[in-house]
Write an enzyme that holds these catalytic residues in place. Sequence first.
Site, short mmCIF file in Angstrom:
data_model
loop_
_atom_site.label_atom_id
_atom_site.label_comp_id
_atom_site.label_asym_id
_atom_site.label_seq_id
_atom_site.Cartn_x
_atom_site.Cartn_y
_atom_site.Cartn_z
N LYS A 16 -6.19 -0.62 7.75
CA LYS A 16 -6.43 -1.34 6.42
C LYS A 16 -7.76 -1.78 6.62
O LYS A 16 -8.43 -1.78 5.45
CB LYS A 16 -5.80 -2.58 6.63
CG LYS A 16 -4.37 -2.59 6.32
CD LYS A 16 -3.46 -3.62 6.10
CE LYS A 16 -2.11 -3.89 5.80
NZ LYS A 16 -1.63 -5.39 5.98
N ASP A 70 -1.24 -8.24 2.30
CA ASP A 70 0.16 -7.75 2.69
C ASP A 70 0.62 -7.00 1.80
O ASP A 70 0.37 -7.21 0.51
CB ASP A 70 0.90 -9.28 2.61
CG ASP A 70 2.46 -8.98 3.37
OD1 ASP A 70 2.23 -8.65 4.42
OD2 ASP A 70 3.54 -8.90 2.82
N PHE A 149 -2.09 6.51 6.46
CA PHE A 149 -1.40 5.98 7.43
C PHE A 149 -0.32 5.76 6.86
O PHE A 149 0.07 5.93 5.58
CB PHE A 149 -1.98 4.96 8.09
CG PHE A 149 -2.06 3.64 7.03
CD1 PHE A 149 -3.31 3.73 6.24
CD2 PHE A 149 -1.30 2.50 7.41
CE1 PHE A 149 -3.21 2.35 5.39
CE2 PHE A 149 -1.37 1.35 6.49
CZ PHE A 149 -2.28 1.30 5.44
N GLY A 150 0.96 5.14 7.89
CA GLY A 150 2.02 4.55 7.33
C GLY A 150 2.87 5.82 6.52
O GLY A 150 3.19 6.70 7.09
N ASP A 152 1.97 7.25 3.76
CA ASP A 152 1.36 7.98 3.04
C ASP A 152 1.79 9.61 2.80
O ASP A 152 2.03 10.28 1.88
CB ASP A 152 -0.24 8.13 3.38
CG ASP A 152 -0.84 7.01 3.21
OD1 ASP A 152 -0.44 6.25 2.14
OD2 ASP A 152 -1.92 6.57 3.47
N LYS A 172 -7.70 8.33 -2.33
CA LYS A 172 -6.64 7.47 -2.37
C LYS A 172 -7.31 6.26 -2.51
O LYS A 172 -6.44 5.09 -3.17
CB LYS A 172 -6.24 7.46 -0.60
CG LYS A 172 -5.40 6.11 -0.50
CD LYS A 172 -5.14 6.09 1.09
CE LYS A 172 -4.08 4.81 1.30
NZ LYS A 172 -3.63 4.71 2.47
P1 ITT Z 1 -1.29 -6.68 9.15
O1 ITT Z 1 -0.15 -7.62 8.86
O2 ITT Z 1 -1.58 -7.04 10.63
O3 ITT Z 1 -2.10 -6.57 8.05
P2 ITT Z 1 0.79 -4.57 8.99
O4 ITT Z 1 0.58 -3.05 8.96
O5 ITT Z 1 1.85 -5.28 9.95
O6 ITT Z 1 -0.64 -5.14 9.25
P3 ITT Z 1 1.85 -5.47 6.53
O7 ITT Z 1 2.83 -6.70 7.28
O8 ITT Z 1 1.27 -5.82 5.05
O9 ITT Z 1 0.75 -4.94 7.46
O10 ITT Z 1 2.66 -4.05 6.31
C1 ITT Z 1 2.39 -3.12 5.57
C2 ITT Z 1 3.11 -1.80 5.72
O11 ITT Z 1 3.38 -0.99 4.55
C3 ITT Z 1 2.16 -1.06 6.79
O12 ITT Z 1 2.51 -1.03 8.05
C4 ITT Z 1 2.55 0.42 6.18
O13 ITT Z 1 3.83 0.83 6.77
C5 ITT Z 1 3.10 0.23 4.81
N1 ITT Z 1 1.89 0.60 3.96
C6 ITT Z 1 0.86 -0.44 3.46
N2 ITT Z 1 -0.12 0.10 2.84
C7 ITT Z 1 0.10 1.61 3.00
C8 ITT Z 1 -0.59 2.41 2.47
O14 ITT Z 1 -1.87 2.45 1.90
N3 ITT Z 1 -0.29 3.81 3.02
C9 ITT Z 1 0.79 3.89 3.63
N4 ITT Z 1 1.61 2.88 4.13
C10 ITT Z 1 1.46 1.70 3.71
#
Ligand code: ITT
Length: 193
Positions: A16, A70, A149-150, A152, A172
Amino acid sequence: MANSIKIVFATGNPHKLQEVNEIAKDSGIEFILPPKDFDPDETGETFEQNSLIKAQEASKLSKHISLADDSGLCVEALNGAPGIHSARYDTTAQKRIDKLLNNLADKDNRKAKFVCVMTLVDAEGNILNQEIGECHGKIVKTQAGTNGFGYDPIFMPDGYDITIAQMSEDLKNKISHRGNALSKMIKFIQNNI
Ligand code: ITT
């Protein structure tokens, strides 16, 4: 960046931070990591509440203006899950993807959206602004791509025939929930801070 406005970015997720600094690169704003002991309890029931919890925790520790993100993936056929639980849906990124694909295996409705709520607080934790960004699309059947990530690799935005993980970082950031929320937040910061 010399003479830039520095803002603490309330996250433990390096992807992020990298994305927001790329999106903000010509804005005169630089986002920096929170203090090492930043580890808030995300006890809220909405993106808005968790975003505020993270921003206030970062400002409390850093005594500095702070911004939190978030975010999560909301899948229509799963009544909005994993939603605010996206980061905790399973123990690894790959397991989270597998679990989601599995839970959607017998569903025709693949509609989903990424949501990002950004909250800016001052050095005392008072809320200055909150912005929301969304990116609408669908969940593909087979994961594709390695960028980002995540979730995507399984999310295909409306109007495209590739997943976000197959896109360049620039594309993106142009269409993403995070890019959308942050562009509005950058305007607010430039006009008010
Ligand atoms: P912080 O709370 O420390 O910021 P986190 O990853 O735990 O980090 P969140 O609680 O906001 O953050 O959860 C967001 C989740 O949603 C993230 O871990 C991914 O699994 C998903 N996510 C959010 N934005 C994304 C993106 O741009 N691409 C892919 N997955 C995403």
